[in-house]
Design a protein around this motif. Sequence first.
Motif, mmCIF file in Angstrom:
data_model
loop_
_atom_site.group_PDB
_atom_site.id
_atom_site.type_symbol
_atom_site.label_atom_id
_atom_site.label_comp_id
_atom_site.label_asym_id
_atom_site.label_seq_id
_atom_site.Cartn_x
_atom_site.Cartn_y
_atom_site.Cartn_z
ATOM 1 N N UNK A 117 0.831 -1.204 0.000
ATOM 2 C CA UNK A 117 0.000 0.000 0.000
ATOM 3 C C UNK A 117 0.866 1.254 0.000
ATOM 4 N N UNK A 118 1.952 1.243 0.764
ATOM 5 C CA UNK A 118 2.859 2.396 0.757
ATOM 6 C C UNK A 118 3.574 2.528 -0.590
ATOM 7 N N UNK A 119 3.919 1.407 -1.214
ATOM 8 C CA UNK A 119 4.519 1.477 -2.556
ATOM 9 C C UNK A 119 3.549 2.132 -3.535
ATOM 10 N N UNK A 120 2.284 1.752 -3.475
ATOM 11 C CA UNK A 120 1.272 2.368 -4.340
ATOM 12 C C UNK A 120 1.162 3.857 -4.055
ATOM 13 N N UNK A 121 1.197 4.224 -2.777
ATOM 14 C CA UNK A 121 1.110 5.639 -2.389
ATOM 15 C C UNK A 121 2.288 6.427 -2.954
ATOM 16 N N UNK A 124 1.780 6.975 -6.610
ATOM 17 C CA UNK A 124 0.739 7.982 -6.834
ATOM 18 C C UNK A 124 1.241 9.388 -6.540
ATOM 19 N N UNK A 125 2.192 9.506 -5.613
ATOM 20 C CA UNK A 125 2.746 10.815 -5.252
ATOM 21 C C UNK A 125 3.877 11.241 -6.178
ATOM 22 N N UNK A 126 4.222 10.394 -7.133
ATOM 23 C CA UNK A 126 5.207 10.774 -8.135
ATOM 24 C C UNK A 126 6.650 10.458 -7.802
ATOM 25 N N UNK A 127 6.884 9.585 -6.825
ATOM 26 C CA UNK A 127 8.263 9.226 -6.489
ATOM 27 C C UNK A 127 8.801 8.192 -7.466
ATOM 28 N N UNK A 128 10.080 8.304 -7.737
ATOM 29 C CA UNK A 128 10.748 7.385 -8.652
ATOM 30 C C UNK A 128 11.104 6.072 -7.978
ATOM 31 N N UNK A 129 12.130 5.391 -8.472
ATOM 32 C CA UNK A 129 12.450 4.045 -7.978
ATOM 33 C C UNK A 129 12.657 4.013 -6.470
ATOM 34 N N UNK A 130 12.289 2.881 -5.872
ATOM 35 C CA UNK A 130 12.329 2.703 -4.421
ATOM 36 C C UNK A 130 13.518 1.822 -4.035
#
Length: 301
Positions: A117-121, A124-130
């Motif tokens: 869910x945090x990855x999806x968030x 959605x917020x426009x962050x690049x690779x994790x």
Amino acid sequence: MARSRKPLSVWLFVLLFWVPLAAQSAERVTLEHDGLTLVGHLQDPADRADGIFLMLHGTLAHGRMETMAVLQDLLAAQGQNSLSVNLSFGIDAREGMFECDRPVTHGLQEHFAELEAWMDWLRAEGYGPVTLLGHSRGGNQVARFHQEWDPEDVRALVLIAPSTFDAERAAASYEAQSDMPLVTRLDQATELMRMDQPETLLRDVRFLYCEELDVAPTAFLSYYAPDEAHDTPTLIDGIGTPTLVILGSEDDVVADLPERMGSLADPANVSTVTIDGAGHFFRDFFADDVVDAILDFTQRH
């Protein structure tokens, strides 16, 4: 690869110029998921497209415990985005340490659903690779999340003193702490699942650091059933994603980790750094050595 403490003059410079940056608090952010409010702590000094660290705490802790807060502040001072999250353990808007004062209804799969869910968030917020980063048991859990759930847009893994596992050792430890054989509790949980009673709680049982509380059978089994995936070196052996494992030379919590890491059969994508003198929590200036190691690694991947 080992790292040692920096000269005193370097630390005096850090004390003079880093303290104002460290005093800046992370932004508290929330996410609605499965009827609960999840809590995270965000620092994003850089362009969102540059990517972000998704950080997970250790056993029954939280995203702004000392180790996590210091690392997050140091990363921010180096221009790195990060989101340090709290696992809910089924508690709405959970903050602070788990106090062993309520039932545990969430196990590993619920934890992984929250991370997803945090990855999806973040997407959605426009962050690049994790880059998935975890400390202690959180290191094992982000690695398991990556291996079992295969989330999108993961650039790398950073595992700081991740947990190890040995089934015989775990069983002996549980019995010593609770005066109850672990197999007895596992059989009770398994029987509840066989009877299709996942909501029926095991009453007054030892669970992790908690001496006595009620636990859902799925949660108990996910933490205590013998499973090689609890053992981080086994889990990441042959991993396809760049992975950094950071060890403390004085760590007596996962004392077998250096030997275990040295026995990997396929370490092609795994880098290991040892911080000389550091214990399990990398307190004081050892945290700066951790961040140096992280930045050296991520700049190469």
